[in-house]
Design a protein around this motif. Structure first.
Motif, PDB file in Angstrom:
ATOM      1  N   LEU A  21       0.816  -1.216   0.000  1.00  0.00           N
ATOM      2  CA  LEU A  21       0.000   0.000   0.000  1.00  0.00           C
ATOM      3  C   LEU A  21       0.848   1.264   0.000  1.00  0.00           C
ATOM      4  CD1 LEU A  21      -2.842  -1.219   2.391  1.00  0.00           C
ATOM      5  CD2 LEU A  21      -3.043  -0.705  -0.061  1.00  0.00           C
ATOM      6  N   ASP A  22       2.062   1.170   0.522  1.00  0.00           N
ATOM      7  CA  ASP A  22       2.994   2.300   0.427  1.00  0.00           C
ATOM      8  C   ASP A  22       3.312   2.580  -1.040  1.00  0.00           C
ATOM      9  OD1 ASP A  22       3.296   3.121   3.010  1.00  0.00           O
ATOM     10  OD2 ASP A  22       5.024   1.860   3.441  1.00  0.00           O
ATOM     11  N   TRP A  24       1.479   1.663  -3.562  1.00  0.00           N
ATOM     12  CA  TRP A  24       0.206   1.987  -4.227  1.00  0.00           C
ATOM     13  C   TRP A  24       0.092   3.490  -4.450  1.00  0.00           C
ATOM     14  CZ3 TRP A  24      -4.170  -1.473  -4.918  1.00  0.00           C
ATOM     15  CH2 TRP A  24      -5.348  -0.837  -5.303  1.00  0.00           C
ATOM     16  N   GLU A  25       0.368   4.250  -3.396  1.00  0.00           N
ATOM     17  CA  GLU A  25       0.266   5.709  -3.490  1.00  0.00           C
ATOM     18  C   GLU A  25       1.249   6.260  -4.525  1.00  0.00           C
ATOM     19  OE1 GLU A  25       0.135   9.623  -0.571  1.00  0.00           O
ATOM     20  OE2 GLU A  25       0.915   7.730   0.197  1.00  0.00           O
ATOM     21  N   SER A  46      -0.271  -5.004  -7.595  1.00  0.00           N
ATOM     22  CA  SER A  46      -0.443  -4.723  -6.170  1.00  0.00           C
ATOM     23  C   SER A  46      -1.821  -5.171  -5.695  1.00  0.00           C
ATOM     24  CB  SER A  46      -0.270  -3.220  -5.898  1.00  0.00           C
ATOM     25  OG  SER A  46       1.045  -2.796  -6.171  1.00  0.00           O
ATOM     26  N   LEU A  50      -2.504  -8.394  -3.272  1.00  0.00           N
ATOM     27  CA  LEU A  50      -3.138  -8.081  -1.999  1.00  0.00           C
ATOM     28  C   LEU A  50      -4.462  -8.830  -1.852  1.00  0.00           C
ATOM     29  CD1 LEU A  50      -2.434  -6.354   0.420  1.00  0.00           C
ATOM     30  CD2 LEU A  50      -3.680  -4.454  -0.616  1.00  0.00           C
ATOM     31  N   ILE A  66     -11.064  -5.454  -2.452  1.00  0.00           N
ATOM     32  CA  ILE A  66      -9.912  -5.266  -3.342  1.00  0.00           C
ATOM     33  C   ILE A  66     -10.227  -5.788  -4.736  1.00  0.00           C
ATOM     34  CG2 ILE A  66      -7.478  -5.832  -3.739  1.00  0.00           C
ATOM     35  CD1 ILE A  66      -7.220  -6.095  -0.661  1.00  0.00           C
ATOM     36  N   GLN A  95      -7.076   3.367  -1.149  1.00  0.00           N
ATOM     37  CA  GLN A  95      -5.848   3.024  -0.445  1.00  0.00           C
ATOM     38  C   GLN A  95      -5.933   3.415   1.030  1.00  0.00           C
ATOM     39  OE1 GLN A  95      -2.973   5.777  -0.176  1.00  0.00           O
ATOM     40  NE2 GLN A  95      -1.173   4.457  -0.039  1.00  0.00           N
ATOM     41  N   MET A  98      -8.006   0.920   2.834  1.00  0.00           N
ATOM     42  CA  MET A  98      -7.288  -0.348   3.014  1.00  0.00           C
ATOM     43  C   MET A  98      -6.210  -0.250   4.088  1.00  0.00           C
ATOM     44  SD  MET A  98      -7.003  -2.010  -0.817  1.00  0.00           S
ATOM     45  CE  MET A  98      -6.426  -0.523  -1.672  1.00  0.00           C
ATOM     46  N   ILE A  99      -5.504   0.882   4.135  1.00  0.00           N
ATOM     47  CA  ILE A  99      -4.487   1.064   5.176  1.00  0.00           C
ATOM     48  C   ILE A  99      -5.144   1.059   6.547  1.00  0.00           C
ATOM     49  CG2 ILE A  99      -2.875   2.721   6.200  1.00  0.00           C
ATOM     50  CD1 ILE A  99      -2.046   3.532   3.397  1.00  0.00           C
TER      51      ILE A  99
END
Length: 202
Positions: A21-22, A24-25, A46, A50, A66, A95, A98-99
């Motif tokens: 997810l890091d 993803w951004e 990703s 996931l 997702i 995102q 999800m985080i």
């Protein structure tokens, strides 16, 4: 023993998910400049990884959420929808959800942020082709009016409070993510210290 193994698998998944997810951004922000195959492919991988990992550890609700995002990214990847600012914002909001979801799972494996998921789920599902349309390439292309309907709330004042919620949630998630990384770093150091002590004692 089974409970310990489940906990271990979940912990491994959470670490992997945070890392994914890091990135993803990063890929989403790169797409702000327009379509880029490399970043679209990376974003799709990703989501796919996931989704698979979450289902392996029994997180079916997260996997289902997702899966919807993955379908939208597939449309983007195949250039059946255009890269737009509202779409990128929607992917970044996804995102954030999800985080938040992943971070809370460490304390409560059954945690599901239903209100947050529902707030963007409808927009995501509107962007996917129906099962009947998949065999027809012409129908499989997302119509402009559907995209407009799916993302309309993001551009209107009526959704401004929702955007504020996501901004606050992102800040909160970033803080928790930072604490989680520090905690992981301390655990690693503790293990190294423990390992070093055992070696000396031998």
């Amino acid at each position: 023993m089974a409970a310990e193994e489940d906990s271990m698998f979940l912990e491994c998944f959470l670490e992997e998910a945070i890392e994914i997810l890091d990135n993803w951004e990063k890929h989403c922000l790169a797409l702000e400049g327009g379509f880029n195959k490399e970043h679209c492919d990376a974003l799709f991988r990703s989501a796919h990884n996931l989704k698979g990992s979450s289902r392996v550890v029994g997180l079916e609700e997260l996997g289902g959420f997702i899966h919807v995002i993955e379908d939208v990214i597939m449309l983007l990847k195949d250039q059946k929808i255009d890269v737009t600012a509202p779409l990128i914002r929607l992917l970044l909001q996804s995102q954030t959800v999800m985080i938040n979801w992943v971070i809370h799972l460490s304390d409560n494996p059954k945690y599901v942020p239903k209100e947050l998921v529902d707030s963007i789920y409808h927009k995501l599902t509107l962007m996917r082709p129906s099962a009947a349309d998949i065999t027809d390439p012409k129908k499989n292309m997302m119509k402009p009016e559907i995209e407009s309907e799916a993302l309309e709330a993001d551009a209107s004042g009526s959704d401004s409070s929702g955007l504020v919620i996501f901004e606050d949630l992102k800040k909160n998630s970033d803080n928790k993510k930072s604490k989680a990384k520090k905690s992981k770093s301390k655990k690693v150091k503790a293990k190294k210290t423990s390992s070093g002590s055992k070696s000396k004692s031998k």
